[in-house]
Design a protein around this motif. Sequence first.
Motif, PDB file in Angstrom:
ATOM      1  N   VAL A 268      51.898  54.928  52.028  1.00 41.79           N
ATOM      2  CA  VAL A 268      51.063  53.747  51.871  1.00 41.79           C
ATOM      3  C   VAL A 268      49.770  53.997  52.635  1.00 41.79           C
ATOM      4  O   VAL A 268      49.793  54.489  53.764  1.00 41.79           O
ATOM      5  N   SER A 269      48.649  53.626  52.038  1.00 42.12           N
ATOM      6  CA  SER A 269      47.367  53.817  52.716  1.00 42.12           C
ATOM      7  C   SER A 269      47.291  52.903  53.933  1.00 42.12           C
ATOM      8  O   SER A 269      48.013  51.898  54.034  1.00 42.12           O
ATOM      9  N   ALA A 270      46.406  53.228  54.830  1.00 44.63           N
ATOM     10  CA  ALA A 270      46.232  52.418  56.046  1.00 44.63           C
ATOM     11  C   ALA A 270      45.804  51.005  55.689  1.00 44.63           C
ATOM     12  O   ALA A 270      46.260  50.031  56.293  1.00 44.63           O
ATOM     13  N   GLU A 271      44.945  50.876  54.690  1.00 44.63           N
ATOM     14  CA  GLU A 271      44.495  49.545  54.257  1.00 44.63           C
ATOM     15  C   GLU A 271      45.647  48.736  53.688  1.00 44.63           C
ATOM     16  O   GLU A 271      45.798  47.553  53.976  1.00 44.63           O
TER      17      GLU A 271
ATOM     18  N   GLN B 104      48.855  49.187  54.312  1.00 40.89           N
ATOM     19  CA  GLN B 104      49.784  48.879  55.394  1.00 40.89           C
ATOM     20  C   GLN B 104      49.263  47.703  56.226  1.00 40.89           C
ATOM     21  O   GLN B 104      50.029  46.828  56.623  1.00 40.89           O
ATOM     22  N   ALA B 105      47.950  47.665  56.470  1.00 37.85           N
ATOM     23  CA  ALA B 105      47.359  46.544  57.226  1.00 37.85           C
ATOM     24  C   ALA B 105      47.547  45.236  56.468  1.00 37.85           C
ATOM     25  O   ALA B 105      47.848  44.199  57.064  1.00 37.85           O
TER      26      ALA B 105
ATOM     27  N   ALA C 167      49.722  42.134  57.818  1.00 37.65           N
ATOM     28  CA  ALA C 167      49.097  40.807  57.949  1.00 37.65           C
ATOM     29  C   ALA C 167      49.911  39.753  57.213  1.00 37.65           C
ATOM     30  O   ALA C 167      50.100  38.632  57.710  1.00 37.65           O
ATOM     31  N   ALA C 168      50.413  40.096  56.037  1.00 37.07           N
ATOM     32  CA  ALA C 168      51.233  39.156  55.275  1.00 37.07           C
ATOM     33  C   ALA C 168      52.535  38.838  56.011  1.00 37.07           C
ATOM     34  O   ALA C 168      52.978  37.688  56.051  1.00 37.07           O
ATOM     35  N   LYS C 169      53.144  39.854  56.619  1.00 36.27           N
ATOM     36  CA  LYS C 169      54.386  39.637  57.373  1.00 36.27           C
ATOM     37  C   LYS C 169      54.129  38.764  58.599  1.00 36.27           C
ATOM     38  O   LYS C 169      54.911  37.869  58.906  1.00 36.27           O
TER      39      LYS C 169
END
Length: 165
Positions: A20-23, A25-26, A30-32
């Motif tokens: 997964v890209s860093a973006e 994953q961020a 954030a959603a979690k």
Amino acid sequence: MRAIILGFSLALTSCGGAEVSAEEQARIDAAKIAAVEKAAILPPVPISPETISFTDIERNELFGAGCGFNMVGVDDAIALTQPDRGILKLDGKIVRLAADRGSPIGPLGSQSKYDGKKYSMKLKINNNAGKKFGIETVKFPARIEVRNGRDQMVFSADGEAQCGS
């Protein structure tokens, strides 16, 4: 033993999916976090302030200059505000709140905000609309707001503040 090794290999394979890209994953993180924060915010539990009787005032030595807040249609005060303290009655018990010295000063030196362990109370008085009532009392249109420790509104009402000594 072979079954354990096979199970372990399958578990590792399922974990090693596409990167997964860093973006991305961020965004997932954030959603979690937002979901956890939303779940942690409990809805406010409304309260019902009770009328403060003259017996309550005598028994708790609540005499002094200040204001009593009456809801529309209720003759007795459900809150008292004095220069040093605010008073509510909840579940049959007198609750004392400390005057917030940083809040605006109301009639007779009462404050407009009071803070306690569980609740804070604001009494918003329309100082320009006072009408003399009796010898030493002035009635003002007013609104009371009570908030819990999470700054959630748990009670509000319109009425009048009767201020006197």
